[in-house]
Design an enzyme around this catalytic site. Structure first.
Site, short mmCIF file in Angstrom:
data_model
loop_
_atom_site.label_atom_id
_atom_site.label_comp_id
_atom_site.label_asym_id
_atom_site.label_seq_id
_atom_site.Cartn_x
_atom_site.Cartn_y
_atom_site.Cartn_z
CB SER A 162 -30.35 -27.65 89.03
OG SER A 162 -29.40 -27.80 89.37
CG ASP A 180 -31.98 -21.36 92.79
OD1 ASP A 180 -30.99 -21.24 93.76
OD2 ASP A 180 -32.25 -21.55 91.57
CG HIS A 222 -31.30 -24.94 92.90
ND1 HIS A 222 -30.83 -24.09 92.47
CD2 HIS A 222 -30.58 -26.27 93.08
CE1 HIS A 222 -31.02 -25.73 91.74
NE2 HIS A 222 -30.85 -26.31 91.73
#
Length: 231
Positions: free
Chosen positions: A119, A173, A204
């Site tokens: 991320s 996601d 995610h």
């Protein structure tokens, strides 16, 4: 952000380290969040990989109502084109480069160092790796995007124009949309980077199959030739 060295978790191999993975966590997490993945990778007992999981500095994050948390840069909005605070990205790049230099000073060459990140950490890792002036072993960009959204970073490094890049993303996601990762992938492919794209049935997060794929990637990028022949 402070100029002090980043606090981190370091996991040493059973033999003297000849390579290193620097793994950057996501927003609000810490190095503790990803450190448990090392045994899950099931690398050979004689692998020579040092793992470093740094903790991002604490700072206010605009999108979270200014709440102070660990963050590699401020996130200003969910709009991909206005998400990453570039000043913060550049500050984090300096800190990651300092981590790399520490490893070089300890005897591990840049060519044996992998930059990995999830991320926000993947954003900083990919940005830093693409611009780093010495050849790296590889870049792993997990569930992330480019801070410039639809453009590669400025001052790309010729030294890493041939460096293997592994991009992985969840096809469900809802935090960093699949399209954001694909946009980065398309830009990298257009510049002929040796990039591998993999998706997983997840949101995610990290998927068990993905962990096995990461282990395979590490065996062929960071460890010594002795370890690459073992499974």
């Amino acid at each position: 952000m402070s100029t002090a060295p980043l606090d981190r978790i370091t996991i040493e191999p059973n033999v003297p380290a000849t390579s290193c993975v620097i793994w950057l966590h996501g927003l609000g997490d810490s190095g503790d969040g990803f450190a448990p993945i090392v045994p899950e990778l099931k690398l050979p007992n004689n692998h020579a990989v040092r793992f470093i999981f740094p903790h991002a500095p604490q700072q206010a994050v605009t999108i979270n109502q200014g709440y102070i948390m660990r963050s590699w840069y401020d996130i200003k909005s969910m709009d991909l084109h206005n998400r990453a605070d570039m000043a913060g990205v550049l500050e984090s790049e300096i800190k990651v480069k300092a981590l790399i230099q520490e490893q070089i000073d300890s005897g591990i060459p840049a060519s044996n160092i992998v930059l990995a990140g999830f991320s926000q950490g993947g954003v900083v890792g990919m940005f830093t790796g693409l611009r780093y002036p010495e050849k790296l072993a590889g870049i792993m960009a997990l569930s992330c995007y480019l801070p410039n959204a639809d453009a590669l970073p400025e001052q790309l490094s010729a030294a890493n124009s041939n460096t293997a890049i592994l991009q992985q993303h969840g096809d469900n996601d809802n935090v960093v949309l699949l399209s954001a990762g694909q946009m980065a992938n398309n830009l990298l492919k257009a510049k002929n980077y040796p990039v591998k794209w993999q998706t997983y049935p997840m949101e995610h997060s990290v998927h068990p199959t993905q962990v096995r794929d990461i282990a395979t990637c590490l065996l062929y990028t960071s460890p010594s030739p002795r370890d690459r022949t073992r499974s």
